[in-house]
Design an enzyme around this catalytic site. Structure first.
Site, PDB file in Angstrom:
ATOM      1  N   HIS A  69       0.853  -1.205   0.000  1.00 35.61           N
ATOM      2  CA  HIS A  69       0.000   0.000   0.000  1.00 35.61           C
ATOM      3  C   HIS A  69       0.879   1.241   0.000  1.00 35.61           C
ATOM      4  O   HIS A  69       2.097   1.154   0.135  1.00 35.61           O
ATOM      5  CB  HIS A  69      -0.994  -0.021   1.165  1.00 35.61           C
ATOM      6  CG  HIS A  69      -0.390   0.067   2.542  1.00 35.61           C
ATOM      7  ND1 HIS A  69       0.471  -0.886   3.038  1.00 35.61           N
ATOM      8  CD2 HIS A  69      -0.536   0.994   3.530  1.00 35.61           C
ATOM      9  CE1 HIS A  69       0.814  -0.551   4.286  1.00 35.61           C
ATOM     10  NE2 HIS A  69       0.226   0.582   4.598  1.00 35.61           N
ATOM     11  N   HIS A  71       1.342   3.835   1.963  1.00 35.23           N
ATOM     12  CA  HIS A  71       1.917   4.533   3.123  1.00 35.23           C
ATOM     13  C   HIS A  71       3.442   4.515   3.065  1.00 35.23           C
ATOM     14  O   HIS A  71       4.055   3.520   2.690  1.00 35.23           O
ATOM     15  CB  HIS A  71       1.401   3.916   4.432  1.00 35.23           C
ATOM     16  CG  HIS A  71      -0.009   4.342   4.741  1.00 35.23           C
ATOM     17  ND1 HIS A  71      -0.861   3.605   5.517  1.00 35.23           N
ATOM     18  CD2 HIS A  71      -0.706   5.441   4.351  1.00 35.23           C
ATOM     19  CE1 HIS A  71      -2.035   4.233   5.603  1.00 35.23           C
ATOM     20  NE2 HIS A  71      -1.964   5.346   4.897  1.00 35.23           N
ATOM     21  N   ASP A  73       5.910   4.278   5.072  1.00 30.43           N
ATOM     22  CA  ASP A  73       6.777   3.283   5.734  1.00 30.43           C
ATOM     23  C   ASP A  73       6.847   1.982   4.951  1.00 30.43           C
ATOM     24  O   ASP A  73       7.588   1.072   5.312  1.00 30.43           O
ATOM     25  CB  ASP A  73       6.358   3.048   7.197  1.00 30.43           C
ATOM     26  CG  ASP A  73       4.931   2.552   7.372  1.00 30.43           C
ATOM     27  OD1 ASP A  73       4.035   3.020   6.632  1.00 30.43           O
ATOM     28  OD2 ASP A  73       4.697   1.688   8.246  1.00 30.43           O
ATOM     29  N   HIS A  74       6.102   1.900   3.838  1.00 29.92           N
ATOM     30  CA  HIS A  74       6.133   0.693   3.003  1.00 29.92           C
ATOM     31  C   HIS A  74       6.706   0.950   1.607  1.00 29.92           C
ATOM     32  O   HIS A  74       6.893   0.013   0.845  1.00 29.92           O
ATOM     33  CB  HIS A  74       4.725   0.092   2.877  1.00 29.92           C
ATOM     34  CG  HIS A  74       4.197  -0.364   4.199  1.00 29.92           C
ATOM     35  ND1 HIS A  74       4.167  -1.686   4.571  1.00 29.92           N
ATOM     36  CD2 HIS A  74       3.738   0.338   5.260  1.00 29.92           C
ATOM     37  CE1 HIS A  74       3.688  -1.780   5.808  1.00 29.92           C
ATOM     38  NE2 HIS A  74       3.419  -0.563   6.245  1.00 29.92           N
ATOM     39  N   HIS A 148      -7.612  -1.371   5.324  1.00 24.00           N
ATOM     40  CA  HIS A 148      -6.697  -0.410   5.947  1.00 24.00           C
ATOM     41  C   HIS A 148      -7.187   0.986   5.572  1.00 24.00           C
ATOM     42  O   HIS A 148      -8.159   1.121   4.836  1.00 24.00           O
ATOM     43  CB  HIS A 148      -5.273  -0.715   5.461  1.00 24.00           C
ATOM     44  CG  HIS A 148      -4.185   0.008   6.204  1.00 24.00           C
ATOM     45  ND1 HIS A 148      -4.118   0.066   7.568  1.00 24.00           N
ATOM     46  CD2 HIS A 148      -3.088   0.693   5.755  1.00 24.00           C
ATOM     47  CE1 HIS A 148      -3.041   0.760   7.921  1.00 24.00           C
ATOM     48  NE2 HIS A 148      -2.408   1.160   6.843  1.00 24.00           N
ATOM     49  N   ASP A 218      -0.525  -3.758   5.772  1.00 20.59           N
ATOM     50  CA  ASP A 218      -1.258  -3.291   6.950  1.00 20.59           C
ATOM     51  C   ASP A 218      -2.730  -3.684   6.788  1.00 20.59           C
ATOM     52  O   ASP A 218      -3.307  -3.587   5.700  1.00 20.59           O
ATOM     53  CB  ASP A 218      -1.106  -1.774   7.100  1.00 20.59           C
ATOM     54  CG  ASP A 218       0.315  -1.385   7.487  1.00 20.59           C
ATOM     55  OD1 ASP A 218       1.151  -2.297   7.617  1.00 20.59           O
ATOM     56  OD2 ASP A 218       0.572  -0.177   7.656  1.00 20.59           O
ATOM     57  N   HIS A 277       6.098  -5.670  11.875  1.00 19.57           N
ATOM     58  CA  HIS A 277       5.477  -4.337  11.856  1.00 19.57           C
ATOM     59  C   HIS A 277       5.031  -3.933  13.264  1.00 19.57           C
ATOM     60  O   HIS A 277       3.876  -3.616  13.506  1.00 19.57           O
ATOM     61  CB  HIS A 277       4.289  -4.356  10.865  1.00 19.57           C
ATOM     62  CG  HIS A 277       3.760  -2.999  10.477  1.00 19.57           C
ATOM     63  ND1 HIS A 277       2.769  -2.358  11.182  1.00 19.57           N
ATOM     64  CD2 HIS A 277       4.060  -2.169   9.438  1.00 19.57           C
ATOM     65  CE1 HIS A 277       2.483  -1.200  10.599  1.00 19.57           C
ATOM     66  NE2 HIS A 277       3.256  -1.061   9.540  1.00 19.57           N
TER      67      HIS A 277
HETATM   68 ZN   LIG Z   1       2.724   0.432   8.066  1.00 19.12          ZN
HETATM   69 ZN   LIG Z   2      -0.293   1.638   6.504  1.00 21.80          ZN
END
Ligand SMILES: [Zn+2]
Ligand SMILES: [Zn+2]
Length: 326
Positions: A69, A71, A73-74, A148, A218, A277
């Site tokens: 996805h 976001h 942090d990914h 999510h 997530d 995570h």
């Molecule tokens: Zn995340």
């Molecule tokens: Zn996320």
């Protein structure tokens, strides 16, 4: 005892949620075909390319990148990693399975920063990847939608080897001794022997070996993976909080607790589970212990809490082993 055959090899490159910490980077996971160097990267948080170097993985043998996805942090490490692969003179096409926005972002960044990749990107919208996609002769990928704050996906990573074995018992029974005839049949050639034609197809047994792991993005509804997990030997899933912390934080962030994932894995009868995570508050040894206890209370199978650079292997019998790095 028959030696089991390791099929998939996992290296965790980042196991922290949201932000990197001193001991853990943000999400990334390398999954290698144990038979050769081909590997798939699932997620690419910022700094992933350093982790790849430290783990001694080559960007030249990377065959696909899956982004769960959008976001940061990914995915914030993705473009830098693609640029570095270019500077390392990669020419082989690279498949990227990701939300459509990722393609736009790569394009915009390339335009705005004078980036010209010397290899083609084969971009596949993750919504088109819900059917199995064959990536190499042995590796395939399938996406599964999750729940999510933005569209998020899990990926099935499947390794399948087909072995052709000569039915030597049958040949011995026919009085055909080991020798050239065996070799010819093994190569698929029919053999004329005295009055008889030995057809290769009658003496070759096809054996299929398969390993299937699911890597979640997530997600606050593990049960969405119920059907996909029926065929899987391993689930790798986020467990951002304990249930107590999740109750305090509320449902807004749309993450899973250890309890939610453990209960789901137990109901599914899944034999292996790896959690990752983790919120920074659960990363010290006390925090990890609380998570582990919560999992143990609800799940009776084989489980691990992932740390950065942890390595695991999954064999065709569904056995998951942690690899000793010493
Ligand atoms: Zn995340
Ligand atoms: Zn996320």
């Amino acid at each position: 005892m028959k030696n089991s055959n390791n099929m998939l090899h996992f290296t965790f490159l980042g196991t922290s949620s949201g932000v990197p910490t001193l001991t853990r980077n943000v999400s990334a996971l390398a999954i290698r075909n144990s038979k050769n160097k081909d590997w798939i990267l699932v997620d690419a948080g910022e700094g992933t390319q350093h982790r790849i170097q430290q783990a001694k993985l080559s960007l030249q043998s990377l065959v696909a990148i899956c982004i769960t996805h959008i976001h940061g942090d990914h995915c914030y490490g993705l473009v830098g990693l693609l640029a570095s692969a270019g500077m390392n003179a990669r020419t082989a096409p690279l498949t990227i399975i990701a939300p459509e926005e990722i393609q736009q972002w790569i394009k915009a960044t390339a335009q705005l920063t004078d980036l010209h990749l010397p290899y083609p990107l084969n971009f596949i919208d993750v919504n088109e990847a819900t059917q199995i996609l064959q990536i190499t002769d042995e590796l395939s990928i399938q996406a599964h939608p999750l729940s999510h704050r933005v569209p998020s996906f899990a990926f099935s990573i499947i390794a399948q080897y087909i072995q052709k074995k000569l039915d030597t018992q049958a040949l011995i029974q026919l009085g055909v001794a080991k020798g050239k005839v065996w070799g010819d049949l093994q190569q698929g050639l029919d053999v004329q022997l005295n009055e008889q034609t030995l057809k290769a197809v009658d003496f070759i047994q096809i054996q299929t070996q398969r390993a299937h792991a699911i890597v979640g993005g997530d997600n606050d509804r593990p049960e969405l993976l119920a059907q996909a997990c029926q065929d899987a030997q391993l689930l790798i899933h986020e467990s951002t909080y304990t249930q107590a912390i999740l109750d305090k934080v509320g449902s807004g962030p749309m993450h899973s607790s250890a309890k939610m994932v453990a209960e789901f894995a137990q109901q599914q009868g899944l034999s292996n589970l790896i959690l990752t995570h983790f919120s920074p508050r659960h990363q010290d040894s006390a925090g990890q212990q609380v998570i582990a206890e919560e999992v143990r209370n609800f799940y009776k199978g084989n489980f691990y809490l992932a740390h950065d650079f942890d390595q695991f292997s999954l064999d065709e019998t569904g056995r998951l082993s942690k690899i000793d790095k010493s």
